[in-house]
Design a protein around this motif. Sequence first.
Motif, mmCIF file in Angstrom:
data_model
loop_
_atom_site.group_PDB
_atom_site.id
_atom_site.type_symbol
_atom_site.label_atom_id
_atom_site.label_comp_id
_atom_site.label_asym_id
_atom_site.label_seq_id
_atom_site.Cartn_x
_atom_site.Cartn_y
_atom_site.Cartn_z
ATOM 1 N N ALA A 1 27.643 37.289 1.189
ATOM 2 C CA ALA A 1 28.792 36.904 2.196
ATOM 3 C C ALA A 1 29.083 35.441 1.922
ATOM 4 C CB ALA A 1 28.039 37.135 3.652
ATOM 5 N N SER A 2 28.084 34.603 1.464
ATOM 6 C CA SER A 2 28.530 32.909 1.367
ATOM 7 C C SER A 2 28.848 32.908 -0.372
ATOM 8 C CB SER A 2 27.343 32.353 1.817
ATOM 9 O OG SER A 2 26.125 32.714 0.932
ATOM 10 N N LEU A 3 28.892 33.717 -0.802
ATOM 11 C CA LEU A 3 28.993 33.590 -2.484
ATOM 12 C C LEU A 3 30.290 32.910 -2.760
ATOM 13 C CD1 LEU A 3 27.236 34.317 -5.042
ATOM 14 C CD2 LEU A 3 29.111 35.880 -5.462
ATOM 15 N N ASN A 4 31.511 33.086 -1.718
ATOM 16 C CA ASN A 4 32.753 32.531 -2.126
ATOM 17 C C ASN A 4 32.949 31.019 -1.375
ATOM 18 O OD1 ASN A 4 33.817 33.924 -4.201
ATOM 19 N ND2 ASN A 4 33.754 35.518 -2.609
ATOM 20 N N ASP A 5 31.934 30.387 -0.937
ATOM 21 C CA ASP A 5 31.886 29.178 0.140
ATOM 22 C C ASP A 5 32.478 28.173 -0.860
ATOM 23 O OD1 ASP A 5 30.976 30.546 2.200
ATOM 24 O OD2 ASP A 5 28.967 29.593 2.453
ATOM 25 N N GLY A 6 32.424 28.105 -2.129
ATOM 26 C CA GLY A 6 33.048 26.856 -2.904
ATOM 27 C C GLY A 6 32.608 25.752 -2.628
ATOM 28 N N LEU A 7 32.758 24.845 -3.408
ATOM 29 C CA LEU A 7 32.317 23.441 -3.570
ATOM 30 C C LEU A 7 32.915 22.350 -2.760
ATOM 31 C CD1 LEU A 7 31.612 23.573 -7.552
ATOM 32 C CD2 LEU A 7 29.783 23.169 -5.737
ATOM 33 N N LYS A 8 33.950 22.634 -2.104
ATOM 34 C CA LYS A 8 34.563 21.544 -1.352
ATOM 35 C C LYS A 8 33.635 20.724 -0.507
ATOM 36 C CE LYS A 8 39.169 21.864 -2.069
ATOM 37 N NZ LYS A 8 39.998 22.999 -2.069
ATOM 38 N N GLY A 9 33.726 19.366 -0.513
ATOM 39 C CA GLY A 9 33.121 18.735 0.512
ATOM 40 C C GLY A 9 31.638 18.592 0.368
ATOM 41 N N ARG A 10 30.980 19.458 -0.714
ATOM 42 C CA ARG A 10 29.465 19.425 -0.831
ATOM 43 C C ARG A 10 29.203 18.283 -1.840
ATOM 44 N NH1 ARG A 10 28.156 25.465 -2.062
ATOM 45 N NH2 ARG A 10 26.093 24.900 -1.729
ATOM 46 N N LYS A 11 27.934 17.626 -1.343
ATOM 47 C CA LYS A 11 27.460 16.552 -2.090
ATOM 48 C C LYS A 11 26.353 17.001 -3.091
ATOM 49 C CE LYS A 11 28.103 12.930 1.522
ATOM 50 N NZ LYS A 11 27.434 12.122 2.517
ATOM 51 N N ILE A 12 26.637 16.429 -4.306
ATOM 52 C CA ILE A 12 25.707 16.847 -5.317
ATOM 53 C C ILE A 12 25.217 15.669 -5.813
ATOM 54 C CG2 ILE A 12 25.514 17.958 -7.771
ATOM 55 C CD1 ILE A 12 27.679 19.810 -6.627
ATOM 56 N N GLY A 13 23.793 15.387 -5.913
ATOM 57 C CA GLY A 13 23.179 14.398 -6.282
ATOM 58 C C GLY A 13 22.923 14.483 -7.881
ATOM 59 N N ILE A 14 23.035 13.302 -8.542
ATOM 60 C CA ILE A 14 22.860 13.045 -9.985
ATOM 61 C C ILE A 14 21.585 12.349 -10.073
ATOM 62 C CG2 ILE A 14 23.704 12.571 -12.259
ATOM 63 C CD1 ILE A 14 25.393 14.948 -10.800
ATOM 64 N N PRO A 15 20.383 12.870 -10.239
ATOM 65 C CA PRO A 15 19.307 12.274 -10.372
ATOM 66 C C PRO A 15 19.174 11.483 -11.681
ATOM 67 C CG PRO A 15 18.670 14.510 -10.751
ATOM 68 C CD PRO A 15 20.233 14.360 -10.505
ATOM 69 N N ALA A 16 19.065 10.149 -11.690
ATOM 70 C CA ALA A 16 18.916 9.156 -12.801
ATOM 71 C C ALA A 16 18.069 9.574 -13.845
ATOM 72 C CB ALA A 16 18.963 7.856 -12.375
ATOM 73 N N GLU A 17 16.694 9.897 -13.443
ATOM 74 C CA GLU A 17 15.854 10.208 -14.203
ATOM 75 C C GLU A 17 15.891 11.282 -15.368
ATOM 76 O OE1 GLU A 17 15.678 9.868 -11.193
ATOM 77 O OE2 GLU A 17 14.547 7.832 -10.992
ATOM 78 N N TYR A 18 17.012 12.195 -14.649
ATOM 79 C CA TYR A 18 17.128 13.497 -15.685
ATOM 80 C C TYR A 18 18.302 13.107 -16.802
ATOM 81 C CZ TYR A 18 14.620 16.345 -12.647
ATOM 82 O OH TYR A 18 13.499 17.017 -11.949
ATOM 83 N N PHE A 19 18.642 11.961 -16.647
ATOM 84 C CA PHE A 19 19.646 11.307 -17.612
ATOM 85 C C PHE A 19 19.154 10.385 -18.682
ATOM 86 C CE2 PHE A 19 21.963 13.875 -14.516
ATOM 87 C CZ PHE A 19 22.669 14.800 -15.442
ATOM 88 N N ALA A 20 18.062 10.305 -18.557
ATOM 89 C CA ALA A 20 17.489 9.004 -19.236
ATOM 90 C C ALA A 20 17.057 9.379 -20.723
ATOM 91 C CB ALA A 20 16.004 8.552 -18.737
#
Lengths: 487, 95, 485
Positions: free
Chosen positions: A251-270
Amino acid sequence: MLSDPTTLTLAKLSELLKKRQISSEDLVNTFLEKIESQNPNINAYITVDKAGAIKAAKDADARLDAKQGEALTGIPIGVKDLFCTKGLLTTCASKILHNFIPPYESTVTSRLKAAGAVVLGKTNMDEFAMGSSNETSHFGVVKNPWDHSRIPGGSSGGSAAAVSASLCSATIGTDTGGSIRQPAALTGITGFKPTYGRVSRFGMIAFASSLDQAGPMTKTAQDSALMLQTMAGHDAKDATSINAPVPDYMASLNDGLKGRKIGIPAEYFASGLSQDVATVIEEAKKQFTDLGAELVPVSLPTTKHAIPTYYILAPAEASSNLARYDGVRFGYRCEDPQDIKDLYFRTRAEGFGSEVKRRIMLGTYVLSSGYYDAYYLKAQKVRRLIADDFKAAFAKVDLLLAPTTPDTAFKLGAKTDDPVQMYLSDIFTINVNLAGLPAISIPCGFDKTNLPIGLQLIGRPLDESGILSAAHAYQQATDWHTRSPIL
Amino acid sequence: MSINADTVKHVANLARLNISDDEVESHTNQLSQILGLMDQLNSLPTDNVEPMTHAVDMLMPAREDVVVNGDSREILLNCAPDSEDGHFRVPKIIE
Amino acid sequence: MPIDPNYETVIGLEVHSQLRTKSKIFCGCPNKYGSDANTQICHVCAGFPGVLPVMNREMVNMAIKTGLAINGQIRKLSVFSRKNYFYPDSPTGYQISQYDLPIVEHGELFIDLPDEPKKRIGVTRIHMEVDAGKSIHEGIVGASWVDLNRVGTPLLEIVSEPDMRCSEDAGAYLKKLRAIVRFLDVCDGNMEEGSFRCDANVSVRRYGAEKFGTRAELKNLNSIRNVMRAIDFEVDRQIDLIESGEEVVQETRLWDANKNISRSMRSKEDAHDYRYFPEPDLPPLTIEQSQIDALNATLPELPDAMAQRFQDEMGLSEYDAGVLTACREMSTYFEEANQVVSEAGKKNAKATANWVTGELLGRLNKEGLEIDSSPVSAQNLGKLVALIQTGEISGKIAKKVFTHMFDDGGDPQTIVAEKGLKQVTDSSSITAEVEKVLEAHPDQVEQYRGGKTQILGFLVGKVMQATRGKANPAMVNTVLKEKLG
């Protein structure tokens, strides 16, 4: 008749089955033939239950004919060989259980069977789920369908390879330190580890009880939603199972990404991230922004301590969980034991493989008198700090995005003599298990040698819906998940 | 932290694992390496941190005190490597 | 037992009490004793791969009730741990137990000793754990057998402070603790069958010494008598060692009840290292105050309170009150019997108590029977006492009637009627018997009249003999005195 139904998604097959444009029996037979021809190359299955599958398919067809089918009715699946299946060999890929036929059924498989899913067989894995490459199986290594000279990842390597090579529609795996997500990433499929406690552990042979969690391994996020819908939910037989209602994931599968905050953890890109993976993940981040998500830099400062923490806690629990394999009540017993001591020492020495023994030794040591506080208790405290990192991040963002693995699939045998190097490759996945969080790995591109790369979306506790809808939105906009290896 | 061969033998004994001399050596080396990895945790202050024993905060559920299982002796003994007269059979236990 | 007055004995007891839940602690198998081997096991209690434990609610309730009964503090948060060790009767290779956070702490109980004020014994802790199975060695050639029926039986381990100073203290502690668990109906307290097991930690030290001596742990004590004997033996053994300049070593010793000696269990080659850690399959156990209050409200009258009531309201001796409250069956029996006596209009709890503790328990002991399998019901014993109180039969006759009741059953009135044992209270027939006796013993009559009045007893005896005990002794006395002038 369709050209090759095995490459279709579970959702598509479900639709065809319901419309009776294909029968489950035909579908199962097609998969069984494919397994027969392809499995010798890949070794994804330990056991194929031809007779059981055909019988279950006939039952499913009857149900579908009577318009009583559910989403999974008639769908051929593979089951990681650590879920107990009543009357069907369950080995945990170990010599010590080489002959174990459980007289009981795991809660997960019993729910899937009740929904009409057809179990084709039991998939290969690292012995007792201990491994990151599927090279520790007593029944031989699993090969990556994209490149047979490479590992498929582990421990659910057989489950991943089976989906990747279309030797079933979906599989179930387990994830203690990345065992669903890492092989999913390395074989180009979708692998979803739910919140700890979301799916019952009853009948799932334990590796590390406070970390183990079962989840679906599929071609798409939508397929994972369909699988999880049936797998999830409270189970009175598991005291650590979460007693909360299971939302309707579709039912919520098509909720989409609009307005959602996605964190990018610095430690995973080191440091440690390969150039190809870094490049591909950058592309994916852009895609998420294009789809309306807001990317926010966050920090998970304790990340670097996750590996030692995990490799204290998981082996400690494992050393105790594996004490029951003693040659008394089930499984392997050494030849002609002289006395009870001989029975224990030889059965266990002969029955367990070297990685399992290494972890039993490690776990026994960190719990032993004089070392408990320095190792086990310390690790439990650091585990708290790791979980607190995530809590702080989720106060600011809805999801976290990170690479699933630092690199693509390595060559078979490349790290077998170096356990530390092997353990270090789990760096991006084990934090999530320590914190008990849900996380998915989805395909997001390929390296220069055409090996798949996965990205990981990590969510708040019990926010499986949020993860699935984000992954689905990405998959609607990209086609990485539709690529298949050439067999 | 590195460990010596005697500790490895002691741990193998606690874990009920026969190990050969070769294995003692390889375990000693590998466990020392792995434990070396663990030592980095010492740099992290954790004095007032509550140990985390479970992945999710939850309370113990309980079941009602009712008998639901029947006799499954034959089914379980069937799984056993050796059984006799309704018992699991093991080599002589010397106290 | 004479013990060297220069030494003080220090005893602490660990009791394992099997709880009387219907099902096992972590699975739905029946929790009962004495079934055929392995007929009450399932894949959960037998520790098969992939199984998980789920706590029995009633076990927790019983633990809380026991804690309340000994004035213990109930922990609002307690934790289960795994105690890791290999043994064939421990199918998972670990015992689920409580380690650093047990459910009950800081309890106490008061022991009754003859001719001494009540003594307080501290109870350090009570924790919940799971029982192991049994290995069978005897009579099996070249092998041992494993029976897992007992695996998963809920146990309370009740650990005392080292507050006891002699074997009598230990015996009294066990009796009191057993009475409590029996009153609570949480354990049947059967030491022979092993549902109430005791290990004793014993050390000695010179009087005035601050430090405890090195202790030995005594095991295989399957009755209170054996606990006391084993302690006495151990105390002597340790004093002898010290006196002869040797050292007491810390060890576990097994009591051999046949030989009345203990022997050292060879210390295992690997010292125990149980590697306790929190059980990941069970979340922490939290207990609400409301749950504690609700259970507190259901607590029955406990032995100490009941014994006090027996003394205060019925005038029983402390000793009798103690015996009659040793277990619930005993106190129930006594109270039922006493009720019958009261209803007959002749309140005499002391007489009822004497009959229960004397005649009845004596005979039951002789036959090796427990009070709840007494052939004489409480109703019938009450009727018997009432017959004495109303003067229908004499005490002496009552003993005969009791023997009939015990051996052949039946109620006392019927027996008295059928056997013609009713006391003769008819004065004319008594007068006739008295006259016959006086006629037959002229010498004694002469002596009496000459002032030797103590001869009266002889004459009463003769009349009673002639009436085969049925004459009312008081009336015989009166008539004799009348006739002798």
